[in-house]
Design a protein around this motif. Structure first.
Motif, mmCIF file in Angstrom:
data_model
loop_
_atom_site.group_PDB
_atom_site.id
_atom_site.type_symbol
_atom_site.label_atom_id
_atom_site.label_comp_id
_atom_site.label_asym_id
_atom_site.label_seq_id
_atom_site.Cartn_x
_atom_site.Cartn_y
_atom_site.Cartn_z
ATOM 1 N N VAL A 84 0.860 -1.178 0.000
ATOM 2 C CA VAL A 84 0.000 0.000 0.000
ATOM 3 C C VAL A 84 0.898 1.230 0.000
ATOM 4 C CG1 VAL A 84 -1.743 1.305 1.282
ATOM 5 C CG2 VAL A 84 -1.813 -1.203 1.299
ATOM 6 N N THR A 85 0.554 2.215 -0.819
ATOM 7 C CA THR A 85 1.320 3.463 -0.826
ATOM 8 C C THR A 85 0.383 4.626 -0.534
ATOM 9 O OG1 THR A 85 2.780 4.919 -2.108
ATOM 10 C CG2 THR A 85 1.122 3.667 -3.349
ATOM 11 N N ILE A 86 0.852 5.531 0.326
ATOM 12 C CA ILE A 86 0.052 6.637 0.848
ATOM 13 C C ILE A 86 0.726 7.958 0.489
ATOM 14 C CG2 ILE A 86 -0.927 7.652 2.950
ATOM 15 C CD1 ILE A 86 -0.457 4.835 4.261
ATOM 16 N N MET A 87 -0.076 8.949 0.131
ATOM 17 C CA MET A 87 0.451 10.289 -0.117
ATOM 18 C C MET A 87 -0.434 11.344 0.511
ATOM 19 S SD MET A 87 1.987 11.061 -3.900
ATOM 20 C CE MET A 87 0.552 10.505 -4.813
ATOM 21 N N SER A 88 0.181 12.395 0.988
ATOM 22 C CA SER A 88 -0.547 13.612 1.300
ATOM 23 C C SER A 88 -0.569 14.443 0.025
ATOM 24 C CB SER A 88 0.123 14.382 2.434
ATOM 25 O OG SER A 88 -0.495 15.642 2.578
ATOM 26 N N LEU A 89 -1.714 14.511 -0.623
ATOM 27 C CA LEU A 89 -1.841 15.301 -1.845
ATOM 28 C C LEU A 89 -1.788 16.792 -1.545
ATOM 29 C CD1 LEU A 89 -4.685 13.309 -3.648
ATOM 30 C CD2 LEU A 89 -2.230 12.866 -3.634
#
Length: 415
Positions: free
Chosen positions: A219-224
């Motif tokens: 799983v990859t997470i970003m703060s857009l």
């Protein structure tokens, strides 16, 4: 709220289908611009709607609430949000779909709650973003989930951190504030071998600089809010994953009622189109500023993995294809009062959290208070007599930023 790629039609959509062969800058321009969402214009319109109408009772009976990219109700999104999620999926090699969340912290929480249950154990890198640590100790603990922190640089000791209840590992590379680069592929592989899901907060590099799923993460997470938005005017987060985990995470997000504003989605799409050039510019300027800081007598160490000789540089060169404007430096033998004078004397750098916008920022930090399990400070950091400053380099001229830092370093030592 999410969307996975669907069979596309038309010339522009055909380009998207072959996007795996395109370079990142081209994918940034083409991704998410499906003709059925944009119509005759370049960008998807902003669809503001809580209610989606049906033609008749038979049409209502055919409603498909869990089909991606189909109208059902406003909480499931509309073309503006679908286009953004679709574009982010296209940028992430190995992703089946992407979910959107109202902030980066919401994305981290949604991802963790989606893969963990009461009684599970979560391993968290000890240099994680402070809100992630707080979330683990409060929100997750209240759900009956136990968190154990680990040293991300201790590969040999990592297997010993697992137990029969370990279900997930949260990574962040480079680490928050102190910028250590860990061996993400090795850590993710060890987690998978032990039946645990690996999640990476990949906000620093984005998929343009580090393809998280292709390097073994689940799983990859970003703060857009950061690089994707790029203009310090929106809050949003995203989670991308393969098919099985995407479906699981989507059901959790729906149960929590998570939704993002179509207006913010449109802003994020606009920022996405220029992200490559902005990252190139801020990265080049950050390297110039970091090299200059490295030569200053008031600076003990520059914590910037893109900088040759800096901690983590070899792993960064091996695994990453890009960087960004965020890095830190350590003052030599100064007091908190000295550091405060330095930060207060800065003119072009604002004082504030966040990063990845067009403007440069600076904040003082002391990592010791947000470490727990590991032998922090890391090598080269002498606790008690050296203090940190984190810089987010924006789009200003490099020479102007260096001149501003030079005068602030002088002001720091003025009585």
């Amino acid at each position: 709220m999410g969307c996975r790629p669907r069979p596309a039609q038309g010339n522009r959509a055909g380009a998207l289908n072959s996007g795996k062969d395109h370079k990142p800058a081209t994918r940034l321009v083409e991704a998410g611009r499906r003709p059925e969402w944009t119509g005759p214009v370049v960008n998807p319109p902003v669809w503001r709607a809580s209610t989606h109408l049906y033609a008749d009772s038979a049409d209502l009976a055919r409603a498909r609430p869990n089909d991606d990219g189909t109208f059902y109700y406003g909480r499931r999104g509309a073309p503006t949000q679908w286009a953004l999620a679709d574009a982010l999926t296209a940028l992430e090699p190995g992703a089946y779909g992407t979910l959107l969340y109202p902030s980066g912290v919401s994305a981290i929480a949604g991802a963790l709650l989606g893969v963990l249950s009461a009684g599970d154990v979560l391993l968290v890198t000890d240099n994680a973003y402070e809100p992630s640590r707080s979330m683990a100790r409060n929100l997750l603990a209240g759900c009956g989930i136990e968190t154990r922190f680990f040293d991300p640089l201790d590969l040999a000791g990592f297997p010993d951190r697992f137990c029969e209840r370990t279900r997930a590992v949260l990574l962040e590379s480079p680490g928050s504030l102190t910028m250590e680069v860990c061996d993400v592929p090795a850590l993710a592989a060890m987690a998978r071998d032990r039946g645990a899901v690996s999640l990476l907060d990949n906000t620093w590099a984005s998929p343009l600089g580090f393809a998280a799923l292709a390097h073994g993460c689940d799983v990859t997470i970003m703060s857009l809010t950061k690089h994707v938005g790029g203009h310090s005017d929106l809050m949003m987060g995203s989670v991308s994953a393969g098919e099985g985990l995407y479906t699981r995470l989507r059901l959790k997000a729906q149960a929590l009622g998570l939704v993002v504003s179509p207006d913010d989605a449109a802003l994020a799409l606009r920022g996405l189109r220029t992200m490559c050039v902005r990252l190139d510019r801020s990265t080049a300027t950050a390297l110039e500023v970091a090299r200059w800081l490295e030569q200053q007598p008031q600076v003990a160490q520059v914590l910037c993995p893109m900088l040759p000789g800096a901690p983590g540089h070899d792993l960064w060169r091996r695994d990453f294809t890009g960087g960004c404007g965020l890095f830190s430096f350590v003052l030599e033998g100064r007091t908190p009062a000295h550091r405060a004078r330095l930060v207060d004397a800065l003119d072009l750098f604002g004082i504030g959290f966040s990063w990845g916008g067009f403007e440069s920022l600076a904040i003082p930090f002391d990592p010791a208070r947000v470490r727990s399990e590991t032998a922090w400070p890391p090598a080269g950091w002498q606790a008690g007599d050296k203090l940190g400053v984190r810089l987010s380099i924006g789009l200003e001229d490099a020479g102007d930023l260096i001149a501003d830092l030079a005068q602030a370093l002088e002001a720091m030592d003025e009585a």
